[in-house]
Design a protein around this motif. Structure first.
Motif, PDB file in Angstrom:
ATOM      1  N   LEU A 213       0.868  -1.171   0.000  1.00  0.00           N
ATOM      2  CA  LEU A 213       0.000   0.000   0.000  1.00  0.00           C
ATOM      3  C   LEU A 213       0.904   1.219   0.000  1.00  0.00           C
ATOM      4  N   GLY A 214       0.570   2.238  -0.791  1.00  0.00           N
ATOM      5  CA  GLY A 214       1.410   3.424  -0.844  1.00  0.00           C
ATOM      6  C   GLY A 214       0.699   4.584  -1.481  1.00  0.00           C
ATOM      7  N   GLY A 215       1.346   5.734  -1.399  1.00  0.00           N
ATOM      8  CA  GLY A 215       0.753   6.904  -2.026  1.00  0.00           C
ATOM      9  C   GLY A 215       1.352   8.193  -1.544  1.00  0.00           C
ATOM     10  N   SER A 216       0.628   9.294  -1.777  1.00  0.00           N
ATOM     11  CA  SER A 216       1.085  10.606  -1.344  1.00  0.00           C
ATOM     12  C   SER A 216       0.879  10.753   0.153  1.00  0.00           C
ATOM     13  N   GLY A 217       1.427  11.828   0.721  1.00  0.00           N
ATOM     14  CA  GLY A 217       1.469  11.983   2.170  1.00  0.00           C
ATOM     15  C   GLY A 217       0.124  11.959   2.866  1.00  0.00           C
ATOM     16  N   LEU A 218       0.150  11.511   4.106  1.00  0.00           N
ATOM     17  CA  LEU A 218      -1.058  11.428   4.920  1.00  0.00           C
ATOM     18  C   LEU A 218      -1.289  12.693   5.744  1.00  0.00           C
ATOM     19  N   LEU A 219      -0.228  13.491   5.932  1.00  0.00           N
ATOM     20  CA  LEU A 219      -0.350  14.683   6.750  1.00  0.00           C
ATOM     21  C   LEU A 219      -0.919  15.842   5.938  1.00  0.00           C
ATOM     22  N   PRO A 220      -1.816  16.640   6.514  1.00  0.00           N
ATOM     23  CA  PRO A 220      -2.462  17.721   5.749  1.00  0.00           C
ATOM     24  C   PRO A 220      -1.497  18.784   5.247  1.00  0.00           C
ATOM     25  N   PHE A 221      -0.370  18.963   5.934  1.00  0.00           N
ATOM     26  CA  PHE A 221       0.589  19.996   5.527  1.00  0.00           C
ATOM     27  C   PHE A 221       1.747  19.421   4.714  1.00  0.00           C
ATOM     28  N   GLY A 222       1.707  18.128   4.415  1.00  0.00           N
ATOM     29  CA  GLY A 222       2.816  17.495   3.693  1.00  0.00           C
ATOM     30  C   GLY A 222       2.469  17.203   2.248  1.00  0.00           C
ATOM     31  N   ALA A 223       2.386  18.261   1.443  1.00  0.00           N
ATOM     32  CA  ALA A 223       1.992  18.074   0.042  1.00  0.00           C
ATOM     33  C   ALA A 223       3.000  17.241  -0.733  1.00  0.00           C
ATOM     34  N   GLY A 224       4.277  17.299  -0.358  1.00  0.00           N
ATOM     35  CA  GLY A 224       5.299  16.537  -1.072  1.00  0.00           C
ATOM     36  C   GLY A 224       5.661  15.233  -0.410  1.00  0.00           C
TER      37      GLY A 224
ATOM     38  N   TYR B 254       8.142   6.474   5.417  1.00  0.00           N
ATOM     39  CA  TYR B 254       7.431   7.742   5.232  1.00  0.00           C
ATOM     40  C   TYR B 254       8.471   8.778   4.825  1.00  0.00           C
ATOM     41  N   SER B 255       8.263   9.400   3.677  1.00  0.00           N
ATOM     42  CA  SER B 255       9.191  10.390   3.131  1.00  0.00           C
ATOM     43  C   SER B 255       8.602  11.780   3.303  1.00  0.00           C
ATOM     44  N   PHE B 256       9.307  12.612   4.057  1.00  0.00           N
ATOM     45  CA  PHE B 256       8.864  13.981   4.304  1.00  0.00           C
ATOM     46  C   PHE B 256       9.458  14.904   3.232  1.00  0.00           C
ATOM     47  N   GLY B 257       8.601  15.561   2.478  1.00  0.00           N
ATOM     48  CA  GLY B 257       9.063  16.501   1.466  1.00  0.00           C
ATOM     49  C   GLY B 257       9.325  17.862   2.088  1.00  0.00           C
ATOM     50  N   VAL B 258      10.510  18.028   2.666  1.00  0.00           N
ATOM     51  CA  VAL B 258      10.839  19.272   3.357  1.00  0.00           C
ATOM     52  C   VAL B 258      10.854  20.430   2.362  1.00  0.00           C
ATOM     53  N   THR B 259      11.552  20.247   1.256  1.00  0.00           N
ATOM     54  CA  THR B 259      11.584  21.200   0.151  1.00  0.00           C
ATOM     55  C   THR B 259      11.579  20.376  -1.138  1.00  0.00           C
ATOM     56  N   PRO B 260      11.409  20.991  -2.303  1.00  0.00           N
ATOM     57  CA  PRO B 260      11.457  20.218  -3.548  1.00  0.00           C
ATOM     58  C   PRO B 260      12.770  19.478  -3.759  1.00  0.00           C
ATOM     59  N   TRP B 261      13.875  19.979  -3.147  1.00  0.00           N
ATOM     60  CA  TRP B 261      15.173  19.330  -3.350  1.00  0.00           C
ATOM     61  C   TRP B 261      15.632  18.529  -2.140  1.00  0.00           C
ATOM     62  N   LEU B 262      14.872  18.518  -1.056  1.00  0.00           N
ATOM     63  CA  LEU B 262      15.271  17.790   0.143  1.00  0.00           C
ATOM     64  C   LEU B 262      14.118  16.943   0.665  1.00  0.00           C
ATOM     65  N   HIS B 263      14.336  15.622   0.662  1.00  0.00           N
ATOM     66  CA  HIS B 263      13.363  14.679   1.220  1.00  0.00           C
ATOM     67  C   HIS B 263      14.040  13.868   2.316  1.00  0.00           C
TER      68      HIS B 263
END
Length: 290
Positions: free
Chosen positions: A153-164, A197-206
């Protein structure tokens, strides 16, 4: 988990070949392929041809409750490829190595069949959550992997503020052939799983929190539990490239070729490492421990 490992016996990462594609509709696609069964990255495929693989693969795209999904079914048949005979008596194989003789080999035909599917449960390709499944089966001799299964199971972030953000949970099982050589060496089934779980801190830093548990097939290895915090920051800050990471594996294999006790003694080229299935960008399968 990206593909069925039963394909490995007849599908190299780089080979000479050709294919015919057929798309009768925007939902159905099929292919017929013929290519060399041996790895030819960095070599002349016309001079290093070892076996031929015939392949057909068909995909069907569909929707379930207006959520996209697809299914793929494929079949492979390989002929005339010379490989280690896994039905060999272990004593004969070890004796051959000690005497400096070639380990018994075979050119027996090999076949495998595989099925892959995925289905979005929410959202779509631009962001959502979905499930996947992979299954494959083979002859079990000369193919060392008799069957395999993976699901997740996978997909985009589960947190409301974690668009990346991205997340995933996957499990796999490899059913190893029960032929004499593998059994005599204590090679057994392998299984495991991963949660990340991958946190998209910035477009260039995960930043990725990752947990893996693997029960290896090799008897000399214990169950591995790996917790890692990975970052692509190094590539951004220092300009490190995927090629430079891959050169580590090339160097390790070059040294292993000189060690008679090394697990893998075949040298690799940079092209082979980069062309291997991607595990965690920029790391490919040939950069990972077995």
């Amino acid at each position: 988990l990206l593909y069925s490992l039963v394909e490995d016996a007849t599908v190299p990462h780089v080979a000479l070949g050709g294919a015919i594609l057929y798309e009768p509709s925007d939902r159905i696609a099929g292919s017929f392929s013929i290519f060399g069964s041996s790895e030819t990255a960095g070599t002349n495929p016309f001079e290093d041809w070892n076996g031929t693989t015939f392949s057909t693969e068909w995909s069907l795209a569909h929707e379930m409750k207006e959520r996209a999904g697809s299914q793929t079914l494929g079949f492979l048949y390989g002929i005339d490829a010379r490989r280690t005979d896994i039905a060999t008596n272990p004593r004969v194989a070890i004796g051959s190595i000690l005497l400096g003789l070639p380990v018994p080999s075979t050119t027996a035909d090999s076949w495998s069949i595989y099925y892959n599917a995925h289905q979005f449960l929410a959202g779509g390709s631009d962001g959502g959550v979905g499930v996947f499944v992979r299954f494959g089966a083979s002859d079990g001799n000369p193919n060392a992997v008799h069957w395999n299964f993976a699901a997740g199971l996978g997909g985009s972030g589960l947190l409301p503020f974690g668009a990346g953000d991205r997340f995933g949970l996957g499990l796999f099982y490899l059913g190893i052939s029960d032929q004499d050589l593998l059994q005599g060496l204590g090679v057994d089934d392998e299984y495991g799983g991963e949660l990340f779980y991958s946190f998209g801190v910035t477009p260039w830093l995960h930043l990725t929190a990752d947990a893996q548990v693997v029960k290896p097939a090799l008897p000399v290895s214990d169950t591995a539990v790996v917790f890692a915090l990975r970052a692509r920051r190094h590539m951004y800050e220092f300009g490190t490239t995927a090629e430079q990471f891959a050169q580590v594996s090339v160097k390790n294999r070059r040294h292993a070729a000189l060690n008679p006790l090394a697990q893998f003694r075949e040298e690799l080229t940079l092209e082979q490492v980069l062309a291997a299935p991607l595990i965690a960008d920029p790391i490919t399968r040939l950069q990972c421990c077995p």
